[in-house]
Design a protein around this motif. Structure first.
Motif, PDB file in Angstrom:
ATOM      1  N   ILE A  50     -17.031  52.952  21.668  1.00 58.55           N
ATOM      2  CA  ILE A  50     -16.593  53.350  20.452  1.00 58.55           C
ATOM      3  C   ILE A  50     -17.749  54.644  20.358  1.00 58.55           C
ATOM      4  N   LEU A  51     -18.990  54.714  21.104  1.00 55.77           N
ATOM      5  CA  LEU A  51     -20.374  55.697  20.776  1.00 55.77           C
ATOM      6  C   LEU A  51     -18.971  56.306  22.007  1.00 55.77           C
ATOM      7  N   VAL A  52     -19.175  56.889  22.641  1.00 59.46           N
ATOM      8  CA  VAL A  52     -19.129  57.727  23.860  1.00 59.46           C
ATOM      9  C   VAL A  52     -17.789  58.401  23.102  1.00 59.46           C
ATOM     10  N   SER A  53     -16.310  58.010  22.766  1.00 61.93           N
ATOM     11  CA  SER A  53     -15.384  58.610  21.657  1.00 61.93           C
ATOM     12  C   SER A  53     -15.972  60.140  20.787  1.00 61.93           C
ATOM     13  N   ALA A  54     -17.470  58.788  19.947  1.00 63.71           N
ATOM     14  CA  ALA A  54     -17.417  59.222  19.076  1.00 63.71           C
ATOM     15  C   ALA A  54     -17.750  60.633  19.351  1.00 63.71           C
ATOM     16  N   ARG A  55     -19.022  60.713  20.548  1.00 67.36           N
ATOM     17  CA  ARG A  55     -19.465  62.177  21.312  1.00 67.36           C
ATOM     18  C   ARG A  55     -18.102  63.366  21.701  1.00 67.36           C
ATOM     19  N   VAL A  56     -16.758  62.316  22.228  1.00 68.04           N
ATOM     20  CA  VAL A  56     -16.624  63.162  22.673  1.00 68.04           C
ATOM     21  C   VAL A  56     -15.634  64.240  21.332  1.00 68.04           C
ATOM     22  N   ARG A  57     -15.334  63.040  19.936  1.00 71.37           N
ATOM     23  CA  ARG A  57     -14.785  63.364  18.709  1.00 71.37           C
ATOM     24  C   ARG A  57     -15.593  64.882  18.142  1.00 71.37           C
ATOM     25  N   LYS A  58     -16.615  63.996  18.223  1.00 65.66           N
ATOM     26  CA  LYS A  58     -17.885  65.623  18.212  1.00 65.66           C
ATOM     27  C   LYS A  58     -17.830  67.073  18.709  1.00 65.66           C
ATOM     28  N   VAL A  59     -17.630  67.116  19.979  1.00 69.62           N
ATOM     29  CA  VAL A  59     -17.457  67.712  21.001  1.00 69.62           C
ATOM     30  C   VAL A  59     -16.056  68.886  19.994  1.00 69.62           C
ATOM     31  N   LEU A  60     -15.029  67.928  20.152  1.00 71.24           N
ATOM     32  CA  LEU A  60     -13.550  68.632  19.678  1.00 71.24           C
ATOM     33  C   LEU A  60     -13.862  69.168  18.668  1.00 71.24           C
ATOM     34  N   LEU A  61     -14.569  68.561  17.578  1.00 73.91           N
ATOM     35  CA  LEU A  61     -14.284  69.005  16.332  1.00 73.91           C
ATOM     36  C   LEU A  61     -15.859  70.087  16.429  1.00 73.91           C
ATOM     37  N   GLY A  62     -15.847  70.927  17.372  1.00 72.44           N
ATOM     38  CA  GLY A  62     -16.890  71.757  17.385  1.00 72.44           C
ATOM     39  C   GLY A  62     -18.106  71.203  16.853  1.00 72.44           C
ATOM     40  N   ARG A  63     -18.587  70.237  16.995  1.00 76.46           N
ATOM     41  CA  ARG A  63     -19.885  69.555  15.924  1.00 76.46           C
ATOM     42  C   ARG A  63     -20.668  69.223  16.969  1.00 76.46           C
ATOM     43  N   ASN A  64     -22.429  69.573  16.775  1.00 71.96           N
ATOM     44  CA  ASN A  64     -23.572  69.277  17.443  1.00 71.96           C
ATOM     45  C   ASN A  64     -23.746  67.845  17.535  1.00 71.96           C
ATOM     46  N   ILE A  65     -23.918  67.248  18.045  1.00 72.98           N
ATOM     47  CA  ILE A  65     -25.088  65.723  18.523  1.00 72.98           C
ATOM     48  C   ILE A  65     -25.827  65.767  16.779  1.00 72.98           C
ATOM     49  N   GLY A  66     -26.223  66.811  16.458  1.00 75.78           N
ATOM     50  CA  GLY A  66     -27.520  66.255  15.372  1.00 75.78           C
ATOM     51  C   GLY A  66     -27.126  67.057  14.014  1.00 75.78           C
ATOM     52  N   ASP A  67     -25.868  67.184  14.211  1.00 78.53           N
ATOM     53  CA  ASP A  67     -25.048  67.871  12.781  1.00 78.53           C
ATOM     54  C   ASP A  67     -25.192  66.633  11.393  1.00 78.53           C
ATOM     55  N   ASN A  68     -25.407  66.792  10.255  1.00 79.62           N
ATOM     56  CA  ASN A  68     -25.446  66.256   9.275  1.00 79.62           C
ATOM     57  C   ASN A  68     -23.791  66.194   8.690  1.00 79.62           C
ATOM     58  N   ASP A  69     -22.986  66.826   8.921  1.00 80.48           N
ATOM     59  CA  ASP A  69     -22.025  66.899   8.413  1.00 80.48           C
ATOM     60  C   ASP A  69     -21.343  65.931   8.231  1.00 80.48           C
ATOM     61  N   LYS A  70     -20.660  65.471   7.220  1.00 79.47           N
ATOM     62  CA  LYS A  70     -20.562  64.009   7.142  1.00 79.47           C
ATOM     63  C   LYS A  70     -18.707  63.321   7.383  1.00 79.47           C
ATOM     64  N   ASP A  71     -18.166  62.510   8.560  1.00 84.10           N
ATOM     65  CA  ASP A  71     -17.001  62.426   8.908  1.00 84.10           C
ATOM     66  C   ASP A  71     -17.136  61.205   8.774  1.00 84.10           C
ATOM     67  N   ARG A  72     -15.563  60.958   7.766  1.00 85.11           N
ATOM     68  CA  ARG A  72     -15.039  59.118   7.526  1.00 85.11           C
ATOM     69  C   ARG A  72     -15.141  58.782   8.992  1.00 85.11           C
ATOM     70  N   GLU A  73     -14.018  59.336  10.053  1.00 84.97           N
ATOM     71  CA  GLU A  73     -13.215  58.518  11.202  1.00 84.97           C
ATOM     72  C   GLU A  73     -15.547  58.110  12.216  1.00 84.97           C
ATOM     73  N   MET A  74     -16.259  58.951  12.314  1.00 89.25           N
ATOM     74  CA  MET A  74     -17.562  58.664  12.698  1.00 89.25           C
ATOM     75  C   MET A  74     -18.539  57.564  11.799  1.00 89.25           C
ATOM     76  N   GLY A  75     -18.094  57.313  10.504  1.00 88.31           N
ATOM     77  CA  GLY A  75     -18.390  56.483   9.475  1.00 88.31           C
ATOM     78  C   GLY A  75     -18.209  55.287   9.560  1.00 88.31           C
ATOM     79  N   SER A  76     -17.280  55.279  10.618  1.00 88.23           N
ATOM     80  CA  SER A  76     -16.113  53.770  10.121  1.00 88.23           C
ATOM     81  C   SER A  76     -16.077  53.304  11.974  1.00 88.23           C
ATOM     82  N   ARG A  77     -16.961  54.245  12.952  1.00 87.87           N
ATOM     83  CA  ARG A  77     -17.003  53.369  14.135  1.00 87.87           C
ATOM     84  C   ARG A  77     -18.796  53.278  14.486  1.00 87.87           C
ATOM     85  N   ARG A  78     -19.534  53.726  13.198  1.00 92.80           N
ATOM     86  CA  ARG A  78     -21.006  52.954  13.203  1.00 92.80           C
ATOM     87  C   ARG A  78     -20.588  51.904  12.614  1.00 92.80           C
ATOM     88  N   LYS A  79     -20.122  52.177  11.576  1.00 91.97           N
ATOM     89  CA  LYS A  79     -19.679  50.716  11.460  1.00 91.97           C
ATOM     90  C   LYS A  79     -19.895  49.577  11.817  1.00 91.97           C
TER      91      LYS A  79
END
Length: 274
Positions: free
Chosen positions: A155-184
């Protein structure tokens, strides 16, 4: 899983503890019946634990290996696995029938169940008990921790890949519902492993203290009561954690709770209409 947990509550809590304690002259307190109930309670606990492991493995395959999901994560496969687990748990629990003896006699009828002295003295019984706790606690906990760790890593690896595909940096604070769901999901997975070992640890320590350090069991002690309570509770927490976090289950639960009220209201309306 829910039915196995319910069977643990019925056999281990209601029949084995409550009924025997408050209704000592009940037929359930006859030694053969009491011994049989011990076997059923142990088998139900084994089934509950291994159903949780099987369900965890099923979720692992469904999340991490999409290509095998359609082939193995099916109703037929689940039925076969549940059948194997149930039969194996029942067979391996049978020896517990011979670990107890009558506590007293009433009208030449043996009543009550107390541990035989040979259960504590013979190496064969000690080995059997160690095997049982390995199957109930040790091996399942190792598998739950391993499978949940691998799932969380995926899940964590997929989350990093998702951030890259969405053009976001790892430290970006923008909200992502999918990312929040994966953290949960990651937190949920480790809660399962953590609750399992914490709730079983007191009971295992209580049993091992007698086997390793020679500290005898103290029947009716506060420690024994707490250990058994936590051990029984452990068979319910994983199912509750799994299902209560699912939206569909919560919807069905609301329907189940409100349906009797709906029937009563309709019945009252029909009576008034007549």
């Amino acid at each position: 899983m829910s039915m196995a947990d319910l069977l643990v509550i019925i056999t281990d809590v209601l029949l084995r503890t409550v009924v025997v304690m408050y209704f000592p002259r009940s037929f359930l307190n006859i030694t053969p019946v009491c011994s049989t109930n011990i076997v059923v309670a142990v088998a139900a606990t084994l089934i509950s634990v291994w159903f949780t492991v099987a369900f965890t493995l099923d979720r692992f395959l469904a999340i991490c290996y999409q290509n095998v999901k359609a082939k193995y994560c099916t109703e037929r496969t689940a039925t076969v696995i549940m059948g194997i687990v149930t039969v194996f748990s029942c067979l391996i629990s049978v020896p517990w029938y011979f670990t107890v003896e009558p506590e007293y006699n009433i009208d030449n009828t043996p009543r009550g169940c107390v541990w035989k002295q040979t259960f504590f003295n013979l190496t064969s019984w000690a080995s059997f008990e160690l095997l049982m706790y390995t199957l109930v606690v040790g091996f399942p906990f190792f598998l739950l921790l391993l499978i949940n760790s691998l799932t969380a890593r995926h899940i964590l690896v997929s989350a990093r890949v998702r951030k890259v595909l969405l053009g976001r940096n790892i430290g970006d604070n923008d909200k992502d519902r999918e990312m929040g769901s994966r953290r949960k999901s990651v937190v949920l997975l480790f809660c399962l492993s953590g609750s399992f070992i914490l709730l079983w640890s007191t009971y295992v320590a209580y049993v091992l203290s007698e086997r390793i350090f020679g500290i005898p069991y103290v029947n009716g002690s506060d420690l024994e009561s707490v250990a058994i309570m936590l051990q029984v509770l452990s068979t319910c927490t994983n199912t509750a954690i799994y299902v209560l976090t699912q939206n569909k289950f919560r919807e069905q639960m609301k329907i189940a709770v409100t349906y009797p009220i709906y029937l009563i209201v309709n019945l009252v309306k029909r009576k008034h209409a007549c």
